[in-house]
Design a protein around this motif. Structure first.
Motif, PDB file in Angstrom:
ATOM      1  N   LEU A 277      -8.915   9.090  -1.947  1.00 24.64           N
ATOM      2  CA  LEU A 277      -8.602   7.945  -2.790  1.00 24.64           C
ATOM      3  C   LEU A 277      -7.879   6.898  -1.949  1.00 24.64           C
ATOM      4  O   LEU A 277      -6.867   7.199  -1.307  1.00 24.64           O
ATOM      5  N   ILE A 278      -8.406   5.668  -1.939  1.00 26.04           N
ATOM      6  CA  ILE A 278      -7.900   4.628  -1.041  1.00 26.04           C
ATOM      7  C   ILE A 278      -7.524   3.378  -1.829  1.00 26.04           C
ATOM      8  O   ILE A 278      -8.401   2.707  -2.373  1.00 26.04           O
ATOM      9  N   PRO A 279      -6.239   3.031  -1.893  1.00 24.28           N
ATOM     10  CA  PRO A 279      -5.869   1.741  -2.481  1.00 24.28           C
ATOM     11  C   PRO A 279      -6.235   0.619  -1.521  1.00 24.28           C
ATOM     12  O   PRO A 279      -6.145   0.771  -0.302  1.00 24.28           O
ATOM     13  N   THR A 280      -6.647  -0.509  -2.062  1.00 22.91           N
ATOM     14  CA  THR A 280      -6.969  -1.666  -1.242  1.00 22.91           C
ATOM     15  C   THR A 280      -6.532  -2.937  -1.941  1.00 22.91           C
ATOM     16  O   THR A 280      -6.549  -3.022  -3.169  1.00 22.91           O
ATOM     17  N   LEU A 281      -6.132  -3.920  -1.165  1.00 22.18           N
ATOM     18  CA  LEU A 281      -5.724  -5.211  -1.712  1.00 22.18           C
ATOM     19  C   LEU A 281      -6.915  -6.082  -2.050  1.00 22.18           C
ATOM     20  O   LEU A 281      -6.772  -7.102  -2.718  1.00 22.18           O
ATOM     21  N   MET A 282      -8.107  -5.679  -1.611  1.00 23.80           N
ATOM     22  CA  MET A 282      -9.264  -6.558  -1.694  1.00 23.80           C
ATOM     23  C   MET A 282     -10.307  -6.131  -2.720  1.00 23.80           C
ATOM     24  O   MET A 282     -11.358  -6.755  -2.832  1.00 23.80           O
ATOM     25  N   ALA A 283     -10.061  -5.067  -3.464  1.00 24.06           N
ATOM     26  CA  ALA A 283     -11.043  -4.615  -4.449  1.00 24.06           C
ATOM     27  C   ALA A 283     -10.849  -5.340  -5.773  1.00 24.06           C
ATOM     28  O   ALA A 283      -9.721  -5.551  -6.213  1.00 24.06           O
TER      29      ALA A 283
ATOM     30  N   ALA B  28      15.821 -11.000  -5.804  1.00 23.96           N
ATOM     31  CA  ALA B  28      14.774 -11.958  -5.454  1.00 23.96           C
ATOM     32  C   ALA B  28      14.228 -11.694  -4.060  1.00 23.96           C
ATOM     33  O   ALA B  28      13.016 -11.766  -3.825  1.00 23.96           O
ATOM     34  N   LEU B  29      15.102 -11.374  -3.127  1.00 23.93           N
ATOM     35  CA  LEU B  29      14.656 -11.088  -1.768  1.00 23.93           C
ATOM     36  C   LEU B  29      13.825  -9.807  -1.717  1.00 23.93           C
ATOM     37  O   LEU B  29      12.805  -9.747  -1.018  1.00 23.93           O
ATOM     38  N   ALA B  30      14.260  -8.804  -2.454  1.00 27.32           N
ATOM     39  CA  ALA B  30      13.510  -7.543  -2.495  1.00 27.32           C
ATOM     40  C   ALA B  30      12.125  -7.763  -3.072  1.00 27.32           C
ATOM     41  O   ALA B  30      11.129  -7.209  -2.587  1.00 27.32           O
ATOM     42  N   HIS B  31      12.035  -8.580  -4.120  1.00 31.54           N
ATOM     43  CA  HIS B  31      10.748  -8.865  -4.747  1.00 31.54           C
ATOM     44  C   HIS B  31       9.829  -9.583  -3.772  1.00 31.54           C
ATOM     45  O   HIS B  31       8.643  -9.256  -3.650  1.00 31.54           O
ATOM     46  N   ARG B  32      10.369 -10.547  -3.042  1.00 31.00           N
ATOM     47  CA  ARG B  32       9.539 -11.308  -2.128  1.00 31.00           C
ATOM     48  C   ARG B  32       9.044 -10.466  -0.965  1.00 31.00           C
ATOM     49  O   ARG B  32       7.929 -10.635  -0.482  1.00 31.00           O
ATOM     50  N   LEU B  33       9.876  -9.546  -0.528  1.00 32.80           N
ATOM     51  CA  LEU B  33       9.500  -8.701   0.605  1.00 32.80           C
ATOM     52  C   LEU B  33       8.815  -7.411   0.180  1.00 32.80           C
ATOM     53  O   LEU B  33       8.381  -6.632   1.026  1.00 32.80           O
ATOM     54  N   ALA B  34       8.748  -7.171  -1.157  1.00 30.92           N
ATOM     55  CA  ALA B  34       8.114  -5.961  -1.693  1.00 30.92           C
ATOM     56  C   ALA B  34       8.784  -4.694  -1.163  1.00 30.92           C
ATOM     57  O   ALA B  34       8.119  -3.731  -0.772  1.00 30.92           O
ATOM     58  N   VAL B  35      10.125  -4.710  -1.123  1.00 33.64           N
ATOM     59  CA  VAL B  35      10.893  -3.530  -0.731  1.00 33.64           C
ATOM     60  C   VAL B  35      11.939  -3.269  -1.814  1.00 33.64           C
ATOM     61  O   VAL B  35      12.083  -4.037  -2.763  1.00 33.64           O
ATOM     62  N   THR B  36      12.698  -2.196  -1.665  1.00 36.02           N
ATOM     63  CA  THR B  36      13.689  -1.849  -2.675  1.00 36.02           C
ATOM     64  C   THR B  36      14.935  -2.716  -2.535  1.00 36.02           C
ATOM     65  O   THR B  36      15.315  -3.096  -1.415  1.00 36.02           O
ATOM     66  N   PRO B  37      15.615  -3.035  -3.645  1.00 33.33           N
ATOM     67  CA  PRO B  37      16.874  -3.782  -3.545  1.00 33.33           C
ATOM     68  C   PRO B  37      17.924  -3.079  -2.692  1.00 33.33           C
ATOM     69  O   PRO B  37      18.717  -3.731  -2.008  1.00 33.33           O
ATOM     70  N   GLY B  38      17.927  -1.744  -2.729  1.00 29.77           N
ATOM     71  CA  GLY B  38      18.885  -1.001  -1.920  1.00 29.77           C
ATOM     72  C   GLY B  38      18.720  -1.262  -0.435  1.00 29.77           C
ATOM     73  O   GLY B  38      19.702  -1.417   0.301  1.00 29.77           O
TER      74      GLY B  38
ATOM     75  N   ARG C 259      -1.912  -1.131  -6.661  1.00 30.74           N
ATOM     76  CA  ARG C 259      -0.882  -1.573  -7.611  1.00 30.74           C
ATOM     77  C   ARG C 259       0.066  -2.541  -6.894  1.00 30.74           C
ATOM     78  O   ARG C 259       0.516  -2.267  -5.798  1.00 30.74           O
ATOM     79  N   GLY C 260       0.376  -3.659  -7.520  1.00 29.98           N
ATOM     80  CA  GLY C 260       1.289  -4.616  -6.926  1.00 29.98           C
ATOM     81  C   GLY C 260       0.635  -5.587  -5.974  1.00 29.98           C
ATOM     82  O   GLY C 260       1.333  -6.331  -5.274  1.00 29.98           O
TER      83      GLY C 260
ATOM     84  N   LEU D 258       0.830  -1.211   0.000  1.00 29.17           N
ATOM     85  CA  LEU D 258       0.000   0.000   0.000  1.00 29.17           C
ATOM     86  C   LEU D 258       0.863   1.259   0.000  1.00 29.17           C
ATOM     87  O   LEU D 258       0.558   2.237  -0.697  1.00 29.17           O
ATOM     88  N   GLU D 259       1.944   1.256   0.771  1.00 26.89           N
ATOM     89  CA  GLU D 259       2.842   2.415   0.788  1.00 26.89           C
ATOM     90  C   GLU D 259       3.487   2.612  -0.585  1.00 26.89           C
ATOM     91  O   GLU D 259       3.647   3.751  -1.049  1.00 26.89           O
ATOM     92  N   ALA D 260       3.858   1.511  -1.235  1.00 24.10           N
ATOM     93  CA  ALA D 260       4.442   1.618  -2.573  1.00 24.10           C
ATOM     94  C   ALA D 260       3.437   2.205  -3.556  1.00 24.10           C
ATOM     95  O   ALA D 260       3.798   2.990  -4.436  1.00 24.10           O
TER      96      ALA D 260
END
Length: 332
Positions: A216-222, A282-292, A242-243, A156-158
């Motif tokens: 405007l509210i993003p949601t994972l469930m819509a 791969a770790l960044a993708h799984r955790l949904a954070v930046t590679p940095g 998104r995501g 959601l933050e992303a």
């Protein structure tokens, strides 16, 4: 069909947020309609045992057979990034007559009869409200908060960061064009076409934003953008985050509290994940954070002797060292 008319200054009062309580309530849809929410299935399966310790008879009927929910359970956020407890306090303050009205409206709109235990508690709406609050809190603490919510919040933050960038780079038309296929923008009017026949039966509505702001509210469930119009509140649109498909990957394994307390939650999470070699990407993708962000923690863990590094072509693979293995086992 709904139309939201923007005046000259209304875009300046349009803002984004997300709601932990809304995500919790809507996540109950993923249990009831698993086929419609494939990206949540692994999660609902992972917390099923904990869910069965709750009052499932009540939690199961907070979502109607066709996925409607009583409005009072999902109050619109009053500010950015509200806390779950803060939102739940607002539910606790719901007038009893509103509890009855919203449950009745949800099931009437669905075309389904009121079920037990709601039906038997309508004569005591205060008790019904407090039982809803208690069970939602327990559901949050036992099922969602430990692992699901940290990952959901990252997605959601992303989304919020991305939307802000789109608005700055492409303006209102570019922003709204990417939110959802149900939304379109033309000449200062945002149009929402909802295909649900129950919503269409309500008829079209023309709503001037008129200085009240648009939430405007993003949601994972819509499954698509939808709105909630209240004449006493700013207009609101929820849309698919998104995501959200990132949630469909295997949930990260549980991080032992002792390990997290010793080296910190981010590094503990990475150490637990690395039971098999993996790259930074791969770790960044799984955790949904930046590679940095991942790279900094991996470097610290490697410096401490908890990880090994092996180059495979252009890729560097990280794995737990013997000391890392011992630390994970000892912290479990």
């Amino acid at each position: 069909m709904f139309e939201f008319a923007f005046g000259v200054d209304d875009l300046a009062t349009t803002w984004f947020t997300y709601s932990p309580l809304q995500e919790a309530v809507f996540s109950l849809r993923a249990r009831r309609h698993a086929a419609k929410y494939p990206w949540q299935r692994r999660w609902t399966e992972s917390w099923e045992a904990a869910y069965r310790t709750l009052d499932t008879a009540l939690l199961d009927v907070l979502v109607t057979p066709r996925a409607w929910t009583p409005d009072f359970l999902t109050p619109r956020p009053a500010f950015q990034r509200p806390s779950f407890e803060g939102e739940l306090e607002r539910v606790s303050a719901t007038p009893p007559e509103t509890v009855v009205k919203d449950f009745t409206a949800a099931y009437r709109g669905d075309g389904a009869p009121l079920p037990e235990p709601v039906l038997s508690l309508l004569d005591d709406p205060v008790e019904l409200r407090e039982r809803c609050v208690a069970q939602l809190r327990a559901y949050w603490e036992r099922c969602l908060l430990p692992q699901w919510w940290p990952r959901a919040r990252t997605v959601l933050e992303a989304d919020l960061a991305y939307r802000g960038r789109m608005f700055a780079e492409r303006g209102a038309e570019g922003l709204f064009a990417e939110l959802d296929h149900r939304l379109s923008w033309r000449s200062g009017v945002l149009r929402l076409d909802d295909p649900d026949p129950r919503v269409r039966a309500l008829g079209g509505r023309y709503t001037p934003v008129a200085g009240r702001g648009l939430v405007l509210i993003p949601t994972l469930m819509a499954l698509g953008a939808h709105t909630d119009i209240d004449p006493d509140e700013p207009p609101l649109i929820s849309y698919p985050a998104r995501g959200r498909a990132l949630m469909g990957e295997n949930p990260p394994p549980r991080v032992p509290d002792a390990l997290a307390g010793l080296i910190g939650p981010p590094q503990a999470r990475l150490l637990v994940l690395l039971d098999q070699p993996a790259s930074t990407t791969a770790l960044a993708h799984r955790l949904a954070v930046t590679p940095g962000a991942v790279s900094r923690h991996l470097s610290a863990l490697a410096t401490a002797g908890l990880l090994t590094r092996t180059r495979a072509g252009r890729c560097v693979l990280y794995a737990r060292s013997a000391l890392g293995d011992a630390l994970v086992v000892g912290g479990s």
